[in-house]
Design an enzyme around this catalytic site. Structure first.
Site, short mmCIF file in Angstrom:
data_model
loop_
_atom_site.label_atom_id
_atom_site.label_comp_id
_atom_site.label_asym_id
_atom_site.label_seq_id
_atom_site.Cartn_x
_atom_site.Cartn_y
_atom_site.Cartn_z
N ARG A 1 0.83 -1.21 0.00
CA ARG A 1 0.00 0.00 0.00
C ARG A 1 0.87 1.27 0.00
NH1 ARG A 1 -5.31 -0.17 1.81
NH2 ARG A 1 -5.04 1.75 2.98
N ARG B 1 9.75 5.81 -3.48
CA ARG B 1 9.99 6.71 -4.62
C ARG B 1 11.44 7.17 -4.66
NH1 ARG B 1 5.00 9.89 -2.58
NH2 ARG B 1 3.32 8.55 -3.33
N ARG C 1 -8.40 -6.20 13.50
CA ARG C 1 -7.60 -5.34 14.37
C ARG C 1 -8.45 -4.14 14.76
NH1 ARG C 1 -3.61 -6.26 17.83
NH2 ARG C 1 -2.07 -4.59 17.88
N ARG D 1 0.19 6.86 14.86
CA ARG D 1 0.20 8.12 14.12
C ARG D 1 -0.69 9.15 14.80
NH1 ARG D 1 -2.98 5.84 8.65
NH2 ARG D 1 -4.92 5.34 9.73
N GLU E 1 -3.75 7.39 17.28
CA GLU E 1 -4.30 6.05 17.05
C GLU E 1 -3.47 5.00 17.79
OE1 GLU E 1 -5.50 5.27 12.88
OE2 GLU E 1 -5.06 7.38 12.55
N TYR F 1 -9.16 -5.39 2.71
CA TYR F 1 -8.56 -4.14 3.18
C TYR F 1 -8.86 -3.04 2.15
CZ TYR F 1 -4.66 -1.54 5.43
OH TYR F 1 -3.87 -0.63 6.10
N ASP G 1 -10.12 0.53 0.57
CA ASP G 1 -10.26 1.97 0.80
C ASP G 1 -11.68 2.38 0.44
OD1 ASP G 1 -7.73 2.60 1.77
OD2 ASP G 1 -6.87 2.65 -0.24
P1 FAD Z 1 -18.22 0.60 7.66
O1 FAD Z 1 -17.85 2.01 7.46
O2 FAD Z 1 -17.61 -0.18 8.78
O3 FAD Z 1 -19.81 0.53 7.78
C1 FAD Z 1 -20.48 -0.61 8.21
C2 FAD Z 1 -21.66 -0.15 9.06
O4 FAD Z 1 -22.45 -1.29 9.38
C3 FAD Z 1 -21.24 0.45 10.38
O5 FAD Z 1 -21.75 1.76 10.49
C4 FAD Z 1 -21.81 -0.48 11.43
O6 FAD Z 1 -22.31 0.20 12.57
C5 FAD Z 1 -22.93 -1.15 10.68
N1 FAD Z 1 -23.23 -2.50 11.19
C6 FAD Z 1 -22.38 -3.54 11.28
N2 FAD Z 1 -23.02 -4.62 11.78
C7 FAD Z 1 -24.30 -4.23 12.01
C8 FAD Z 1 -25.45 -4.90 12.53
N3 FAD Z 1 -25.42 -6.18 12.89
N4 FAD Z 1 -26.62 -4.20 12.64
C9 FAD Z 1 -26.68 -2.89 12.26
N5 FAD Z 1 -25.62 -2.22 11.76
C10 FAD Z 1 -24.44 -2.89 11.63
N6 FAD Z 1 -10.21 4.67 3.40
C11 FAD Z 1 -9.79 5.60 2.52
O7 FAD Z 1 -10.15 5.53 1.33
N7 FAD Z 1 -8.98 6.63 2.92
C12 FAD Z 1 -8.57 6.77 4.22
O8 FAD Z 1 -7.85 7.73 4.55
C13 FAD Z 1 -9.01 5.80 5.16
N8 FAD Z 1 -8.61 5.89 6.45
C14 FAD Z 1 -9.05 4.97 7.34
C15 FAD Z 1 -8.65 5.09 8.68
C16 FAD Z 1 -9.07 4.16 9.61
C17 FAD Z 1 -8.60 4.29 11.04
C18 FAD Z 1 -9.92 3.08 9.21
C19 FAD Z 1 -10.38 2.06 10.22
C20 FAD Z 1 -10.32 2.96 7.89
C21 FAD Z 1 -9.89 3.89 6.95
N9 FAD Z 1 -10.28 3.81 5.61
C22 FAD Z 1 -9.85 4.74 4.71
C23 FAD Z 1 -11.16 2.71 5.13
C24 FAD Z 1 -12.63 3.12 5.16
O9 FAD Z 1 -13.01 3.42 6.49
C25 FAD Z 1 -13.47 1.95 4.65
O10 FAD Z 1 -13.04 1.53 3.37
C26 FAD Z 1 -14.96 2.28 4.53
O11 FAD Z 1 -15.39 3.21 5.48
C27 FAD Z 1 -15.71 0.98 4.70
O12 FAD Z 1 -17.08 1.19 4.49
P2 FAD Z 1 -18.10 0.01 4.82
O13 FAD Z 1 -19.45 0.52 4.52
O14 FAD Z 1 -17.65 -1.25 4.16
O15 FAD Z 1 -17.92 -0.30 6.37
N1 UDP Z 2 3.35 1.09 7.33
C1 UDP Z 2 4.51 1.16 8.10
N2 UDP Z 2 5.01 2.38 8.41
C2 UDP Z 2 4.44 3.53 8.02
C3 UDP Z 2 3.26 3.47 7.25
C4 UDP Z 2 2.73 2.23 6.93
O1 UDP Z 2 5.02 0.13 8.50
O2 UDP Z 2 4.95 4.62 8.35
C5 UDP Z 2 2.82 -0.24 6.98
C6 UDP Z 2 1.95 -0.79 8.13
O3 UDP Z 2 2.03 -2.19 8.14
C7 UDP Z 2 0.59 -0.31 7.70
C8 UDP Z 2 0.64 -0.54 6.20
O4 UDP Z 2 1.98 -0.19 5.84
O5 UDP Z 2 -0.42 -1.03 8.34
C9 UDP Z 2 -0.36 0.22 5.38
O6 UDP Z 2 -0.24 1.61 5.66
P1 UDP Z 2 -1.44 2.61 5.40
O7 UDP Z 2 -0.94 3.98 5.68
O8 UDP Z 2 -2.02 2.33 4.07
O9 UDP Z 2 -2.45 2.16 6.54
P2 UDP Z 2 -3.95 2.66 6.89
O10 UDP Z 2 -4.05 4.10 6.52
O11 UDP Z 2 -4.86 1.76 6.11
O12 UDP Z 2 -4.04 2.41 8.36
#
Ligand code: FAD
Ligand code: UDP
Length: 366
Positions: free
Chosen positions: A171, A175, A248, A279, A299, A344, A346
């Site tokens: 991911r 560069r 996780r 981070r 986090e 995993y 986005d």
């Molecule tokens: P979710 O957003 O998890 O939605 C699922 C929903 O279902 C939840 O609201 C939950 O409450 C509901 N639900 C589950 N089970 C039940 C049940 N039994 N009854 C009723 N409701 C239920 N992606 C990016 O593109 N850019 C980013 O910078 C980025 N940063 C992230 C940072 C973090 C810390 C995390 C955890 C994820 C990040 N992501 C990012 C990924 C992104 O959050 C997900 O790809 C996206 O939000 C997933 O959408 P989803 O609808 O699949 O799941």
């Molecule tokens: N990672 C790392 N060091 C960094 C950034 C990322 O080791 O400074 C590794 C780590 O395993 C992480 C993965 O690369 O879980 C993916 O990073 P990303 O920033 O895409 O994670 P996310 O935003 O999905 O948490």
């Protein structure tokens, strides 16, 4: 009148599928157990009026014009290119690793070609790239791998790089140029009025009804619906019948600093080697909001708690495949989204998956 489709979850997966099916003329009822829209992309003003992402920083980026077109029906955009610095000792170095990172870390003054030659001299080629360790050793070698990836990964996943699929480290690019953007996608922007507003507009449709704070527990009666779309963890739908899929979790520790407009030079600082957090993100960089104070989130990865990340490794994928087999015996239930497909993903990938699922369902129900 009863809806045709029940959507469980109002994150990107559920909201996109609900809207696409309503646009296709189907009546949709959607529920979410949380008290708000948007799933993990939910945003809101904190107690001090600074817009924050309670479930961690969400930066939108995609190469798909189709996804941008779909979402642009519900939001305008604010261009934003995310930048990350990794704190290594007393230095703040660009992440992903680029020319500046290598020159500063080793006290060098290499040009792009020189950086390529340097990387060639430190990489340890592997015949097969299976794990994240294989990938990193063969691209950046042992020292850069240890400095930037080993500690961060151990904290974030509770696993070694050698225990995770290569797709995890893949991911993050490496560069030889000075490009210090975290992503290089053709479209990088934040919803101008925030994610929650965008979700509100997405599900505002005469054929969609929805409720928040409503749990679906697998025993819920679905007989009245022609189709169910489930976007929560797939193993929870089947009451963990085949065993728990590992996820996780993360504790999001939010903080506000009054009268300090900015504490960080960039949106996110990564801490690969020190502290229990991975981070720290300062939201005003992402949102462009003007405010005299600033809000940040730290986090702290956790083994227990709400599931946020599927854990990409072979044995987990095998268990997921067995749940998929179970799911195939339930053709009137569609599993879509990051936890429902144990991928995993986005945000843009979730939108793509949900649009495809909605199209398949519409074809079948017609
Ligand atoms: P979710 O957003 O998890 O939605 C699922 C929903 O279902 C939840 O609201 C939950 O409450 C509901 N639900 C589950 N089970 C039940 C049940 N039994 N009854 C009723 N409701 C239920 N992606 C990016 O593109 N850019 C980013 O910078 C980025 N940063 C992230 C940072 C973090 C810390 C995390 C955890 C994820 C990040 N992501 C990012 C990924 C992104 O959050 C997900 O790809 C996206 O939000 C997933 O959408 P989803 O609808 O699949 O799941
Ligand atoms: N990672 C790392 N060091 C960094 C950034 C990322 O080791 O400074 C590794 C780590 O395993 C992480 C993965 O690369 O879980 C993916 O990073 P990303 O920033 O895409 O994670 P996310 O935003 O999905 O948490």
């Amino acid at each position: 009148m009863r809806a045709d489709v029940l959507v469980v979850g109002l994150g990107f997966a559920g909201s996109t599928a609900a809207r696409a099916l309503a646009d296709a003329g189907f009546r949709v009822h959607a529920i979410d157990r949380r008290p708000h829209l948007g799933g993990n992309a939910f945003d809101k003003p904190d107690a001090h009026g600074v817009t924050i992402h309670p479930y961690g920083p969400h930066i939108f980026h995609t190469n798909s014009t189709r996804i941008v077109q779909f979402l642009s029906r519900f939001t305008a955009w604010r261009p934003y290119e995310h930048r990350v610095l990794a704190k290594i000792g007393e230095q703040y170095l660009p992440m992903p690793i680029n020319r500046t990172t290598i020159n500063r870390m080793y006290g060098l003054n290499l040009d792009e070609k020189g950086v390529s030659v340097f990387l060639d001299s430190v990489r340890e080629p592997r015949a097969r790239i299976v794990t994240s360790e294989d990938l990193l050793l063969s691209t950046v070698g042992r020292d850069l791998c240890r400095t930037f990836f080993s500690g961060y990964t151990r904290k974030h996943w509770g696993l070694e790089l050698s225990e995770l699929s290569a797709s995890v480290a893949a991911r993050v690019p490496v560069r030889t140029s000075d490009d210090d953007r975290y992503f290089t996608d053709s479209f990088q922007a934040m919803p101008a009025d925030g994610y929650t507003t965008m979700f509100g507009r997405m599900i505002e449709h005469p054929l969609i009804s929805y409720e928040t704070g409503v749990d679906f527990d697998g025993r819920s009666d679905t007989t009245a619906y022609r189709q169910v779309i489930f976007t929560g963890p797939i193993d929870s739908y089947f009451q963990h019948r085949l065993g728990k899929l590992p996820y996780r979790s993360v504790e999001f520790r939010h903080e506000h600093h009054a009268s300090t407009p900015f504490l960080q030079a960039v949106g996110t600082i990564n801490f690969p080697n020190d502290f229990e957090y991975t981070r720290v993100t300062e939201f005003k960089h992402l949102t462009g909001q003007m405010h005299p104070g600033s809000s940040l989130v730290r986090e702290i990865p956790r083994g227990e708690g709400e599931p946020f990340y599927p854990i990409p490794r072979e044995e987990n994928h095998e268990l997921y495949k067995r749940y998929r087999m179970l799911a195939s015996a339930h053709p009137n239930v569609t599993f879509v989204g990051r936890l429902a497909e144990y991928r995993y993903y986005d945000m843009d990938q979730v939108v793509a998956a949900a649009l495809a699922a909605a199209q398949r369902i519409a074809g079948r129900l017609r």
